[in-house]
Design an enzyme around this catalytic site. Sequence first.
Site, mmCIF file in Angstrom:
data_model
loop_
_atom_site.group_PDB
_atom_site.id
_atom_site.type_symbol
_atom_site.label_atom_id
_atom_site.label_comp_id
_atom_site.label_asym_id
_atom_site.label_seq_id
_atom_site.Cartn_x
_atom_site.Cartn_y
_atom_site.Cartn_z
ATOM 1 N N ASP A 221 30.683 -5.281 -7.140
ATOM 2 C CA ASP A 221 31.183 -3.909 -7.533
ATOM 3 C C ASP A 221 32.163 -4.222 -8.679
ATOM 4 O OD1 ASP A 221 32.245 -1.572 -7.864
ATOM 5 O OD2 ASP A 221 32.930 -1.382 -5.721
ATOM 6 N N HIS A 222 31.624 -3.870 -9.944
ATOM 7 C CA HIS A 222 32.474 -4.149 -11.087
ATOM 8 C C HIS A 222 32.049 -2.679 -11.849
ATOM 9 C CE1 HIS A 222 33.677 -8.396 -11.834
ATOM 10 N NE2 HIS A 222 33.492 -8.301 -10.636
ATOM 11 N N THR B 185 41.739 -7.597 -3.306
ATOM 12 C CA THR B 185 42.748 -6.841 -4.173
ATOM 13 C C THR B 185 42.324 -6.910 -5.642
ATOM 14 O OG1 THR B 185 43.638 -9.224 -4.209
ATOM 15 C CG2 THR B 185 44.548 -7.578 -2.339
ATOM 16 N N GLY B 186 41.059 -7.093 -6.038
ATOM 17 C CA GLY B 186 40.501 -6.721 -7.303
ATOM 18 C C GLY B 186 41.097 -7.467 -8.374
ATOM 19 N N GLU B 187 40.709 -7.092 -9.709
ATOM 20 C CA GLU B 187 41.045 -7.894 -10.779
ATOM 21 C C GLU B 187 41.466 -6.630 -11.836
ATOM 22 O OE1 GLU B 187 37.524 -8.132 -10.122
ATOM 23 O OE2 GLU B 187 37.595 -9.730 -8.763
ATOM 24 N N ASN C 79 38.539 -4.752 -14.079
ATOM 25 C CA ASN C 79 37.914 -3.343 -13.550
ATOM 26 C C ASN C 79 38.992 -2.404 -13.203
ATOM 27 O OD1 ASN C 79 35.345 -4.512 -13.230
ATOM 28 N ND2 ASN C 79 36.102 -5.875 -11.627
ATOM 29 N N GLY D 239 44.221 -17.301 -1.015
ATOM 30 C CA GLY D 239 45.383 -18.151 -0.718
ATOM 31 C C GLY D 239 45.649 -17.841 0.685
ATOM 32 N N ALA E 6 46.486 -13.992 1.800
ATOM 33 C CA ALA E 6 45.215 -13.269 1.653
ATOM 34 C C ALA E 6 44.430 -13.574 3.207
ATOM 35 C CB ALA E 6 44.587 -13.317 0.414
#
Length: 322
Positions: free
Chosen positions: A37-38, A104-106, A109, A173, A176
């Site tokens: 999903d981007h 938690t995404g980037e 995006n 990590g 997370a």
Amino acid sequence: MTTFGYFLSSEEHDPKELVRQARLAEEAGFEALWISDHFHPWLDEQGQGSFVWSVIGALSEATSLPVTTAVTCPLIRIHPAIIAQAAATAQILLDGRFRLGVGTGEALNEHILGDAWPPAEERQRMLEEAVEVIRRLWTGELVTHRGDFYDVDTARLYSLPEQPPPIYISGFGPKAIELAGRLGDGYVSVSPESDAVEAFHKAGGEGKPAAGGLKVCWSQDEARARETVHRLWPTQGIPGEAAQLLPLPRHFAQLAELVTEEAATESVPCGPSTEAHVAAVRQFVDAGYDEVYVSQIGPEQDGFFSFYSKEVLPRLREERQA
């Protein structure tokens, strides 16, 4: 018993090609689908970025396989109330075969509407609240929520599946992974590390599925496969937190100039060796993953599916039975 699935790359392929690949995956013997999903691809060279919810609707008509987003970020670009509606609709269309993978995404995006990009710990708190909002809306009740990050005002979902989709949570990590074990119905990762799976189980994930994904590049010519990986996914060799922080594909391209072909292909089986592909998948099986998803890099999709159908999946199923 491990499920072997295919990972559809929304960054590399246009929507119609993704649907075609889903059909080929089912015909080849894959048992489930992931789809990324981007909004942006990682690199301009990859060239695509379709709206995943539209593609999932098409997949519901094209295949009978389960579908998981790997993964959706319900924090900034799209409000969690809208993700709740989208996922509920996907679950109906897929007759209960949808799983909502979240993370938690980037910045790549999520920056597009001009919002600030929060630090990792704040995004984890946002994700926890977002999951709460989503699950409350899936009850079908009228929801008003005033939270630290999200407000919902007298919202109710009317189109609801018989059972809400499971929520798989991505984590790399310790914090997370702890969140995934405590809140998730499953765990998502792209690293074949048994320590991560064990940490997920200890954090509350015992008995819940762990799903892992990897990239490969089949070609009859190993050198061509290695060049394809280096051209399309040199980001595999970029270490650290850059993947979460950089906002544009050109920034990734600038860093990727420092990545050698050797570094880009270090963890990617390249070429026609059945044993190399089987061994790469086996790493995830041995690490304790219940679901393993394979993504073919580059344009040689038809050859890949034929190869996996005849050579790799039969070997993996034999090992699974054993």
